[in-house]
Design a protein around this motif. Structure first.
Motif, PDB file in Angstrom:
ATOM      1  N   HIS A   1       0.984  -1.343   0.184  1.00 10.89           N
ATOM      2  CA  HIS A   1       0.140  -0.097   0.089  1.00 10.89           C
ATOM      3  C   HIS A   1       0.862   1.184  -0.136  1.00 10.89           C
ATOM      4  O   HIS A   1       0.446   2.319   0.241  1.00 10.89           O
ATOM      5  CB  HIS A   1      -0.885  -0.206   1.120  1.00 10.89           C
ATOM      6  N   ARG A   2       2.074   1.005   0.031  1.00 11.22           N
ATOM      7  CA  ARG A   2       3.065   2.162   0.044  1.00 11.22           C
ATOM      8  C   ARG A   2       3.514   2.788  -1.534  1.00 11.22           C
ATOM      9  O   ARG A   2       4.128   3.614  -1.343  1.00 11.22           O
ATOM     10  CB  ARG A   2       4.027   2.059   0.820  1.00 11.22           C
ATOM     11  N   LEU A   3       3.308   2.061  -2.359  1.00  9.86           N
ATOM     12  CA  LEU A   3       3.914   2.285  -3.773  1.00  9.86           C
ATOM     13  C   LEU A   3       3.234   3.476  -4.011  1.00  9.86           C
ATOM     14  O   LEU A   3       2.026   3.693  -4.028  1.00  9.86           O
ATOM     15  CB  LEU A   3       3.639   1.047  -4.517  1.00  9.86           C
ATOM     16  N   ARG A   4       3.763   4.322  -5.102  1.00  5.03           N
ATOM     17  CA  ARG A   4       3.162   5.359  -5.778  1.00  5.03           C
ATOM     18  C   ARG A   4       2.162   4.860  -6.863  1.00  5.03           C
ATOM     19  O   ARG A   4       2.494   3.968  -7.381  1.00  5.03           O
ATOM     20  CB  ARG A   4       4.168   6.371  -6.515  1.00  5.03           C
ATOM     21  N   ARG A   5       0.805   5.361  -6.509  1.00  2.00           N
ATOM     22  CA  ARG A   5      -0.211   4.790  -7.650  1.00  2.00           C
ATOM     23  C   ARG A   5      -0.078   5.337  -8.861  1.00  2.00           C
ATOM     24  O   ARG A   5       0.504   6.259  -9.103  1.00  2.00           O
ATOM     25  CB  ARG A   5      -1.407   5.271  -7.118  1.00  2.00           C
ATOM     26  N   ASP A   6       0.278   4.123  -9.795  1.00  2.00           N
ATOM     27  CA  ASP A   6       0.662   4.564 -11.305  1.00  2.00           C
ATOM     28  C   ASP A   6      -0.856   4.418 -11.983  1.00  2.00           C
ATOM     29  O   ASP A   6      -1.220   3.076 -12.285  1.00  2.00           O
ATOM     30  CB  ASP A   6       1.556   3.812 -11.806  1.00  2.00           C
ATOM     31  N   PRO A   7      -1.423   5.461 -12.229  1.00  2.00           N
ATOM     32  CA  PRO A   7      -2.927   5.266 -13.022  1.00  2.00           C
ATOM     33  C   PRO A   7      -2.803   4.382 -14.312  1.00  2.00           C
ATOM     34  O   PRO A   7      -3.757   3.676 -14.601  1.00  2.00           O
ATOM     35  CB  PRO A   7      -3.348   6.519 -13.351  1.00  2.00           C
ATOM     36  N   LEU A   8      -1.565   4.288 -14.938  1.00  5.08           N
ATOM     37  CA  LEU A   8      -1.626   3.468 -16.116  1.00  5.08           C
ATOM     38  C   LEU A   8      -0.883   1.934 -15.952  1.00  5.08           C
ATOM     39  O   LEU A   8      -0.788   1.354 -16.909  1.00  5.08           O
ATOM     40  CB  LEU A   8      -0.579   4.267 -17.037  1.00  5.08           C
ATOM     41  N   ASP A   9      -0.736   1.694 -14.805  1.00  4.80           N
ATOM     42  CA  ASP A   9      -0.262   0.527 -14.404  1.00  4.80           C
ATOM     43  C   ASP A   9      -1.270  -0.568 -14.339  1.00  4.80           C
ATOM     44  O   ASP A   9      -2.125  -0.448 -13.172  1.00  4.80           O
ATOM     45  CB  ASP A   9       0.685   0.345 -13.251  1.00  4.80           C
TER      46      ASP A   9
ATOM     47  N   LYS B   1      -7.777   8.682 -24.061  1.00  3.44           N
ATOM     48  CA  LYS B   1      -8.054   7.817 -23.033  1.00  3.44           C
ATOM     49  C   LYS B   1      -6.939   8.278 -22.153  1.00  3.44           C
ATOM     50  O   LYS B   1      -7.147   8.137 -20.774  1.00  3.44           O
ATOM     51  CB  LYS B   1      -7.732   6.322 -23.273  1.00  3.44           C
ATOM     52  N   GLY B   2      -5.755   8.223 -22.755  1.00  2.00           N
ATOM     53  CA  GLY B   2      -4.539   8.500 -21.681  1.00  2.00           C
ATOM     54  C   GLY B   2      -4.833  10.021 -21.158  1.00  2.00           C
ATOM     55  O   GLY B   2      -4.516  10.123 -19.731  1.00  2.00           O
ATOM     56  N   ALA B   3      -5.284  10.799 -21.538  1.00  2.00           N
ATOM     57  CA  ALA B   3      -5.486  12.143 -20.855  1.00  2.00           C
ATOM     58  C   ALA B   3      -6.468  11.993 -20.012  1.00  2.00           C
ATOM     59  O   ALA B   3      -6.617  12.479 -18.566  1.00  2.00           O
ATOM     60  CB  ALA B   3      -6.178  13.039 -21.889  1.00  2.00           C
TER      61      ALA B   3
ATOM     62  N   ARG C   1     -12.980   0.490 -16.982  1.00  2.00           N
ATOM     63  CA  ARG C   1     -14.092   0.909 -17.720  1.00  2.00           C
ATOM     64  C   ARG C   1     -13.480   1.531 -19.144  1.00  2.00           C
ATOM     65  O   ARG C   1     -13.896   1.241 -19.868  1.00  2.00           O
ATOM     66  CB  ARG C   1     -14.850   2.119 -17.067  1.00  2.00           C
ATOM     67  N   LEU C   2     -12.461   2.473 -18.740  1.00  2.00           N
ATOM     68  CA  LEU C   2     -11.771   2.965 -19.739  1.00  2.00           C
ATOM     69  C   LEU C   2     -11.083   1.812 -20.742  1.00  2.00           C
ATOM     70  O   LEU C   2     -11.168   2.115 -22.094  1.00  2.00           O
ATOM     71  CB  LEU C   2     -10.741   3.839 -19.413  1.00  2.00           C
ATOM     72  N   ALA C   3     -10.626   0.920 -20.313  1.00  2.00           N
ATOM     73  CA  ALA C   3      -9.766  -0.064 -21.117  1.00  2.00           C
ATOM     74  C   ALA C   3     -10.890  -0.893 -21.666  1.00  2.00           C
ATOM     75  O   ALA C   3     -10.590  -1.209 -23.098  1.00  2.00           O
ATOM     76  CB  ALA C   3      -9.079  -1.103 -20.033  1.00  2.00           C
ATOM     77  N   GLU C   4     -12.003  -0.841 -21.258  1.00  2.00           N
ATOM     78  CA  GLU C   4     -12.987  -1.572 -22.031  1.00  2.00           C
ATOM     79  C   GLU C   4     -13.628  -0.881 -23.146  1.00  2.00           C
ATOM     80  O   GLU C   4     -14.324  -1.461 -23.887  1.00  2.00           O
ATOM     81  CB  GLU C   4     -14.346  -2.234 -21.128  1.00  2.00           C
ATOM     82  N   LEU C   5     -13.386   0.596 -23.240  1.00  2.00           N
ATOM     83  CA  LEU C   5     -14.210   1.525 -24.172  1.00  2.00           C
ATOM     84  C   LEU C   5     -13.882   1.108 -25.676  1.00  2.00           C
ATOM     85  O   LEU C   5     -12.485   1.194 -25.847  1.00  2.00           O
ATOM     86  CB  LEU C   5     -13.809   2.939 -23.779  1.00  2.00           C
ATOM     87  N   PRO C   6     -14.766   0.609 -26.430  1.00  2.00           N
ATOM     88  CA  PRO C   6     -14.577  -0.022 -27.769  1.00  2.00           C
ATOM     89  C   PRO C   6     -14.314   1.384 -28.621  1.00  2.00           C
ATOM     90  O   PRO C   6     -15.019   2.363 -28.244  1.00  2.00           O
ATOM     91  CB  PRO C   6     -15.391  -0.977 -28.184  1.00  2.00           C
ATOM     92  N   GLY C   7     -13.859   1.301 -29.834  1.00  2.00           N
ATOM     93  CA  GLY C   7     -14.066   2.506 -30.695  1.00  2.00           C
ATOM     94  C   GLY C   7     -14.785   2.125 -32.063  1.00  2.00           C
ATOM     95  O   GLY C   7     -14.589   0.756 -32.254  1.00  2.00           O
ATOM     96  N   GLY C   8     -15.077   3.010 -32.994  1.00  2.00           N
ATOM     97  CA  GLY C   8     -15.667   2.712 -34.213  1.00  2.00           C
ATOM     98  C   GLY C   8     -17.284   3.294 -34.314  1.00  2.00           C
ATOM     99  O   GLY C   8     -17.954   3.670 -33.091  1.00  2.00           O
TER     100      GLY C   8
ATOM    101  N   ALA D   1      -2.051  17.550 -29.747  1.00  2.00           N
ATOM    102  CA  ALA D   1      -1.692  17.431 -28.296  1.00  2.00           C
ATOM    103  C   ALA D   1      -1.674  15.986 -28.051  1.00  2.00           C
ATOM    104  O   ALA D   1      -2.189  15.272 -28.694  1.00  2.00           O
ATOM    105  CB  ALA D   1      -2.952  18.080 -27.476  1.00  2.00           C
ATOM    106  N   ASP D   2      -0.770  15.662 -27.053  1.00  2.00           N
ATOM    107  CA  ASP D   2      -0.740  14.381 -26.387  1.00  2.00           C
ATOM    108  C   ASP D   2      -1.603  14.413 -25.206  1.00  2.00           C
ATOM    109  O   ASP D   2      -2.033  15.547 -24.843  1.00  2.00           O
ATOM    110  CB  ASP D   2       0.720  13.853 -26.553  1.00  2.00           C
ATOM    111  N   ALA D   3      -1.432  13.281 -24.685  1.00  2.00           N
ATOM    112  CA  ALA D   3      -2.358  13.080 -23.196  1.00  2.00           C
ATOM    113  C   ALA D   3      -1.951  14.306 -22.456  1.00  2.00           C
ATOM    114  O   ALA D   3      -2.829  14.744 -21.602  1.00  2.00           O
ATOM    115  CB  ALA D   3      -2.065  11.636 -22.752  1.00  2.00           C
ATOM    116  N   GLN D   4      -0.649  14.144 -22.312  1.00  2.00           N
ATOM    117  CA  GLN D   4      -0.327  15.342 -21.462  1.00  2.00           C
ATOM    118  C   GLN D   4      -0.839  16.591 -21.414  1.00  2.00           C
ATOM    119  O   GLN D   4      -1.128  17.440 -20.532  1.00  2.00           O
ATOM    120  CB  GLN D   4       1.449  15.283 -21.371  1.00  2.00           C
ATOM    121  N   VAL D   5      -0.778  17.089 -22.510  1.00  2.00           N
ATOM    122  CA  VAL D   5      -1.128  18.407 -23.011  1.00  2.00           C
ATOM    123  C   VAL D   5      -2.672  18.649 -22.815  1.00  2.00           C
ATOM    124  O   VAL D   5      -3.208  19.746 -21.933  1.00  2.00           O
ATOM    125  CB  VAL D   5      -0.848  18.977 -24.296  1.00  2.00           C
TER     126      VAL D   5
END
Lengths: 334, 552
Positions: A309-317, B390-392, B433-440, B537-541
């Protein structure tokens, strides 16, 4: 008093049970966070813990369960010095509890009826030297969470309100439980729990049947069921007491300390609390197993509890943090 | 017998069983609106129950647990306490259960666990997604949706007199059957089988039997499992081998002699449960994931809070266990009257405070924000930018989480918009949920914006502040009713945009197409939304842009 389900009769959930036993051996490990689905025996285990723990000696009627007469707070009307044994306090902190109930506040009854300025101790006072249990901790209101963090950190409750200025000891082990689907816990609070466990319903049919079976015979005749499990509970209690005595004599090699640090560095766990908890919990485990020194095997067993529970949460992991800990443990400890 | 009658008979049976074993079965949830059926139901309950205590969702702690009766205490100059509702005995009835906050539910759950308020009857009058907190519902043995039952169906109410005999016994084999059955219907908590077992025993008792038999098990399964089922059982041929091999793998040695015994639950039992599954079970199954929880009950912050936030002037009021007394204001009110009161009452107390003097503290909190993402997953957007979007959103989620905002997610593609995630703080769910979001497919932009607007209305009604974020390339080509017509689709977008502007919701439109789209800019102007064209723009921007917008 209601009769609780015996601790040793809980089927499976070994990690959760181990975590609770370890904090009973060494309260400085910090609290236990139990996250999991509904109906997996979280509350049952915590309530059972109360019956399992060894009794403590307190000054009679002391509002904060002090062990020595000199520790009895001066605002308490109590002047007896007599001691008595009582069970370790396990205090429930209900959701939606008001701040006054937690910290204690001006005793309004006495203020209004007698015109006296007296302090009415709250749940923190009651939980001193024991356990504070928060069910659905992730739903607790933010201001209460902040308050608990502060007290859990300092071990002291300071009340400054309505012209009162009062402090008393509030050292307790925090046990929180919750369902992660209902909301997350702030990282600051997560970090404050020493160990974290994820519980799931048993997947094995036989286990599930014995859950039902034991619960059923418990409901049918509570006394008989408890008597049946008493020897098991007693074994654990004695184990805890013995481990408490052994704890001081557990040796820790430099090499093991290096392992701890390596592990935390690799995982990028924030702060030094990770290393410290790993070390303390490892020692408690070694003591519980009757060993004389802390070994790698102990660290390996404890690492998921102490670090996930101490790991930095990585939303993309995508992988859970438990997997990451296990991977790192395998890399470093072999 | 029609379905309504069948359900009604079940209700009668369930209430009968509750009367036999209130502590084991805990209670029942009824979902129905006010009407003749409800009146009939309540009068039936009142005829069984010795006494009923009514609870309501907004009970204060003092009402629930009892406390100091301030007024009586002040008048009599000695401590007077009141009894809480939970100290009463008999049956408990919680009306408008769908309005109860998680806090109230948590207290009632604790009381249920201690058998203080069993049996508890939950009356759920919710519409659509409104429903009582799951933690409460799950503890009660039975659940009935009576919206299909008509008054004409309720003409049976013969209940045999209770035959009180000793506790009925059950054998391990009964438990095995119930656990296996639960497994088949995807019921993962231990409460399901436990409550079913209690039901079977109560039924055996009602029929004057000492042992639970198959009929009891069938009734228990019918009553307890249908509302908890999360999947349909697989056909037996397919599931048998997998299950036994799984078992063998798990307990290779110890289970060898037992593995022969692992049988599937009785086909009869499966059928019994299946017959009572709600008629829209399959449909619900599909959408169940999306409202797994967190429709935000309990967190709807009041703008005026009793316990925290910026202090506001205190007001005259009563102490209800939640609010705090403002001593200074109370004394200030009482002070000028002291002499008069002393003469009048001839009291020798120093300060005379009357109930009317009491002032309570008030605070003001800022309501919580809900960021509603409407993400275009159409073919045109998917080609260019869906993955960036999705990334954003994920990056924003992480930020929203650290700011304690709620996040909701709506996807639109083909001909409709789908609420992928109701307002939640759970990062875990959102990621899934996001991962499940299909496109098209086509771009039903009007439908998407409308769904976002409706979600905003809903959250605003719960006392939260919504912010709508629309990520699209603006190539709207599907109308509200699902027809492909570019001109009309765009016209509708303008209309709905104006509706959102009138409703006063703050919104942001992010143009994620390859080139900035003038049409979209116009729509955004109609919505009075901030418009950003982010062609490269990418996800970051993207996340930075929205983040900056949020801080305003």
């Amino acid at each position: 008093m209601s009769i609780n389900f015996p601790f040793s009769a809980i089927v499976g959930q070994e990690q959760m049970k181990l975590a609770m036993i370890l904090t009973a051996i060494d309260p400085t490990i910090g609290g236990v966070l139990v996250f999991g689905d509904r109906g997996t025996g979280k509350s049952t285990a915590v309530r059972a813990l109360a019956a399992l723990l060894p009794e403590i000696s307190v000054i009679r009627d002391c509002p904060v369960n002090s062990e020595f007469a000199k520790d009895v707070p001066n605002w308490s009307a109590n002047r007896v010095k007599e001691k008595r044994m009582r069970e370790t306090p396990v205090v429930d902190l209900p959701l939606g509890v008001s701040e006054d109930r937690v910290t204690g506040a001006l005793d309004i009854e006495r203020a209004l009826t007698k015109g006296e300025k007296a302090f009415q101790p709250g749940l923190l006072a009651k939980a001193n030297r024991g356990y504070l249990y928060i069910d659905e901790v992730n739903l607790l209101e933010d201001h209460i969470v902040d308050l608990l963090l502060d007290v859990a950190q300092s071990g002291e409750n300071l009340v400054e309100r309505e012209g009162l200025s009062i402090r008393h000891a509030a050292k307790f082990v925090l046990i929180g439980s919750g369902n992660p689907e209902e909301g997350e816990l702030r990282p600051q609070l997560l970090d404050r729990f020493g160990l974290s466990v994820e519980v799931t319903s048993p997947t094995n049919i036989e286990d599930r049947i014995s859950v039902i079976e034991r619960r059923d015979s418990f409901e049918r005749n509570r006394k008989r069921f408890i008597n049946k499990w008493k020897p098991e509970d007693k074994k654990i209690r004695e184990g805890i007491l013995k481990a408490r005595n052994n704890l001081k004599s557990i040796k820790t090699a430099k090499k093991i300390l290096r392992d701890c640090a390596d592990l935390c560095l690799t995982l990028g766990a924030d702060g030094l609390r990770g290393e410290l908890t790993l070390l303390r919990a490892g020692r408690a485990l070694a003591a519980y197993e009757g060993k004389t020194s802390l070994e790698r095997a102990h660290l390996k067993a404890i690492a998921p509890l102490a670090l996930s529970h101490r790991l930095r949460r990585d939303p993309l992991d995508e992988a859970g943090s438990g997997t990451r800990v296990n991977r790192a443990t395998a890399d470093i400890l072999g | 017998m029609n379905r309504g009658q069948e359900i009604w008979l079940q209700v009668i049976a369930a209430l009968h069983l509750l009367a036999i074993d209130p502590n084991g079965l805990k209670g029942v949830t009824f979902r129905l609106r006010a009407g003749p059926v409800r009146d009939k139901l309540l009068s039936h309950i009142h005829s069984i129950a010795v006494s009923t205590t009514k609870l309501h969702p907004n009970m204060t702690d003092e009402q629930l647990f009892g406390g100091v009766d301030v007024i009586a205490t002040l008048n009599k100059s000695r401590l007077v306490t009141t009894d809480g509702l939970l100290q009463k005995s008999g049956w408990f009835e919680l009306s408008m259960a769908e309005r109860s906050s998680l806090q109230t539910a948590a207290r009632l759950c604790q009381a249920l666990d201690q058998n203080l308020i069993s049996p508890l009857i939950l009356l759920d009058e919710g519409i659509d997604d409104e429903r009582p907190p799951d933690s409460l519902r799950e503890r009660l043995a039975f659940y009935f949706d009576l919206s299909e039952v008509r008054h004409a169906d309720t003409d049976f109410d013969s209940v045999d007199a209770l035959q009180e005999i000793g506790e009925a016994k059950s054998v391990v084999n009964d438990m095995r059957k119930l656990v296996l059955l639960a497994e088949q219907f995807g019921i993962s908590t231990a409460r399901g089988p436990l409550l079913a077992l209690c039901t079977a025993k109560a039924n055996a008792k009602a029929n004057g039997r000492k042992m639970v038999n198959d009929e009891d098990l069938e009734i228990a399964a019918e009553l307890v499992y249908p509302s908890r089922a999360t999947r349909l059982p697989e056909p037996p041929e397919a599931s048998e081998p997998t299950q036994s091999t799984e078992m063998q793998q798990k307990n290779d040695n110890e289970n060898e002699k037992k593995s022969g015994e692992i049988e599937l639950p009785n086909e009869l039992l499966i059928e019994a449960v299946r017959a009572f599954l709600p008629s829209d079970f399959l449909e619900k199954l599909k959408t169940q994931k999306t409202h797994l929880k967190s429709n935000g009950v309990g967190f709807g912050t009041q703008a005026k809070s009793k316990t925290r936030g910026r202090p506001r002037p205190s007001r005259q009021g009563k102490l209800d266990g939640q609010n705090r007394i403002d001593i200074v204001a109370t004394l200030r009110t009482a002070a000028p009257l002291q002499t008069i009161r002393k003469i009048k009452t001839k009291a020798i107390r120093h300060v005379l405070i009357y109930p009317d003097d009491i002032h309570v503290k008030r605070y003001e909190t800022r309501s919580e924000r809900v960021v509603i993402f409407a993400v275009d997953a159409s073919g045109s957007a998917a080609l260019s930018r869906l993955s960036e979007s999705k990334g954003a959103v994920e990056l924003l989620l992480a930020q929203a989480y650290s700011r304690r905002d709620y996040v909701s997610l709506i996807g639109f593609r083909n001909t409709n918009a789908e609420i992928l995630l109701p307002p939640t703080r759970s990062l875990v769910q959102t990621k899934r949920r996001l991962a499940e979001l299909p496109g098209g497919g086509g771009t039903p932009m009007a439908t998407g914006i409308k769904a976002a607007g409706e979600m905003a209305l809903l959250t605003a009604s719960q006392g939260k502040t919504p912010l709508i974020v629309i990520l699209t390339d603006g190539r709207a080509n599907i109308t509200l009713d699902g027809k492909p017509d570019r001109t009309q689709a765009i016209e509708q977008c303008h209309q709905i945009g104006r509706w959102i502007a009138v409703s006063g919701f703050k919104s942001v439109v992010l143009d994620v197409g390859k080139w900035p789209n003038k049409v979209l800019a116009h729509i955004a102007r109609d919505m009075q939304a901030a418009y950003f064209a982010l062609p490269r723009a990418d996800a970051q921007v993207i996340s930075k842009t929205i983040g900056a917008e949020l801080e305003l």
